[in-house]
Design a protein around this motif. Structure first.
Motif, short mmCIF file in Angstrom:
data_model
loop_
_atom_site.label_atom_id
_atom_site.label_comp_id
_atom_site.label_asym_id
_atom_site.label_seq_id
_atom_site.Cartn_x
_atom_site.Cartn_y
_atom_site.Cartn_z
N TYR A 36 0.85 -1.24 -0.06
CA TYR A 36 0.15 -0.25 0.09
C TYR A 36 0.96 1.36 -0.04
CZ TYR A 36 -4.45 -2.26 1.17
OH TYR A 36 -5.54 -3.14 1.14
N GLN A 38 0.68 5.57 1.19
CA GLN A 38 0.19 6.82 1.68
C GLN A 38 0.82 8.05 1.12
OE1 GLN A 38 0.65 6.85 5.85
NE2 GLN A 38 -1.41 7.69 6.18
N GLY A 43 -5.15 8.76 2.93
CA GLY A 43 -5.31 7.25 3.65
C GLY A 43 -4.48 6.37 2.59
N LEU A 44 -4.69 5.25 3.02
CA LEU A 44 -3.73 4.02 2.36
C LEU A 44 -4.43 3.79 0.92
CD1 LEU A 44 -2.44 4.01 5.28
CD2 LEU A 44 -1.76 1.81 4.55
#
Lengths: 113, 114
Positions: A36, A38, A43-44
């Motif tokens: 992921y 960020q 947010g991710l």
């Protein structure tokens, strides 16, 4: 118990250079693996994921990762980074029959002009 | 595009205060999660739920309660806030079948406990 290790808290590279962000996991079976990203004040977002099959998976924006079971690793790579790739990158793992992700501590990537 | 909305975006409270963080997802996902993000620790799971009325304990549940009132809404409650709970909180959702464990995150709530 599952765990994820990202040994590099910070990585700095020059724009146009290649990139590798390291991730090692601890799990006895074959897990589902994720990267992921960020971006600042967000947010991710999912970059890529591995469930099975070809150990090299392609993600968005030219990122790819390779699952090496013998080394319990899932390193993230990019051939040529752009300044917009500056962000925090998280590796995550979950057992195949489970619906909770366990995250590493993250690697902050800074791309210099 | 999956949507997870958190409110408030920022919150300041005092030690001993009562705080509720809200999360709503419009993805028709069955799973919802609360994580906290702290430097050096990454994201740590506080609580999660797989449906309305259900609650599962995560890895760092002490000092937190949570309630899933509907499929869409998941709340995190700090009834006696402490400075150690100063953190960035993320809500996420997923669907076991349709999203295959992929989590969709909200933008986060930054909480400061003075």
């Amino acid at each position: 118990a599952q765990s994820v290790t990202q040994p590099d808290a910070r990585v700095t590279v020059s724009e146009g250079a290649s990139l590798q962000l390291r991730c090692k996991y601890s799990y006895s079976g074959t897990p589902y693996l994720f990267w992921y990203v960020q971006y600042p004040r967000q947010g991710l977002q999912l970059l890529l994921k591995y469930y099975s099959g070809d150990p090299v998976v392609q993600g968005v924006n030219g990122f790819e990762a390779e699952f090496i079971k013998s080394n319990s690793s899932f390193h993230l790579r990019k051939a040529s980074v752009h300044w917009s790739d500056s962000a925090v990158y998280f590796c995550a793992v979950t057992p195949s029959n489970y619906n909770v992700l366990y995250f590493g501590s993250g690697t902050k990537l800074t791309v210099e002009p | 595009e999956a949507a997870v909305t958190q409110s408030p975006r920022n919150k300041v409270t005092v030690t001993g205060g009562n705080v509720t963080l809200s999360c709503r997802q419009t993805n028709s996902h069955n799973y919802m999660y609360w994580y906290r993000q702290d430097t050096g620790h990454g994201l740590r799971l506080i609580h999660y739920s797989y449906g309305a009325g259900n609650l599962q304990i995560g890895d760092v549940p002490d000092g937190y309660k949570a309630t899933r009132t509907t499929q869409e809404d998941f709340f995190l409650l700090l009834e006696l806030a402490s400075p150690s709970q100063t953190s960035l909180y993320f809500c996420a959702s997923s669907h076991r079948q349709t999203s295959q464990n992929t989590l969709y995150f909200g933008a986060g709530t930054r909480l400061s406990v003075l």
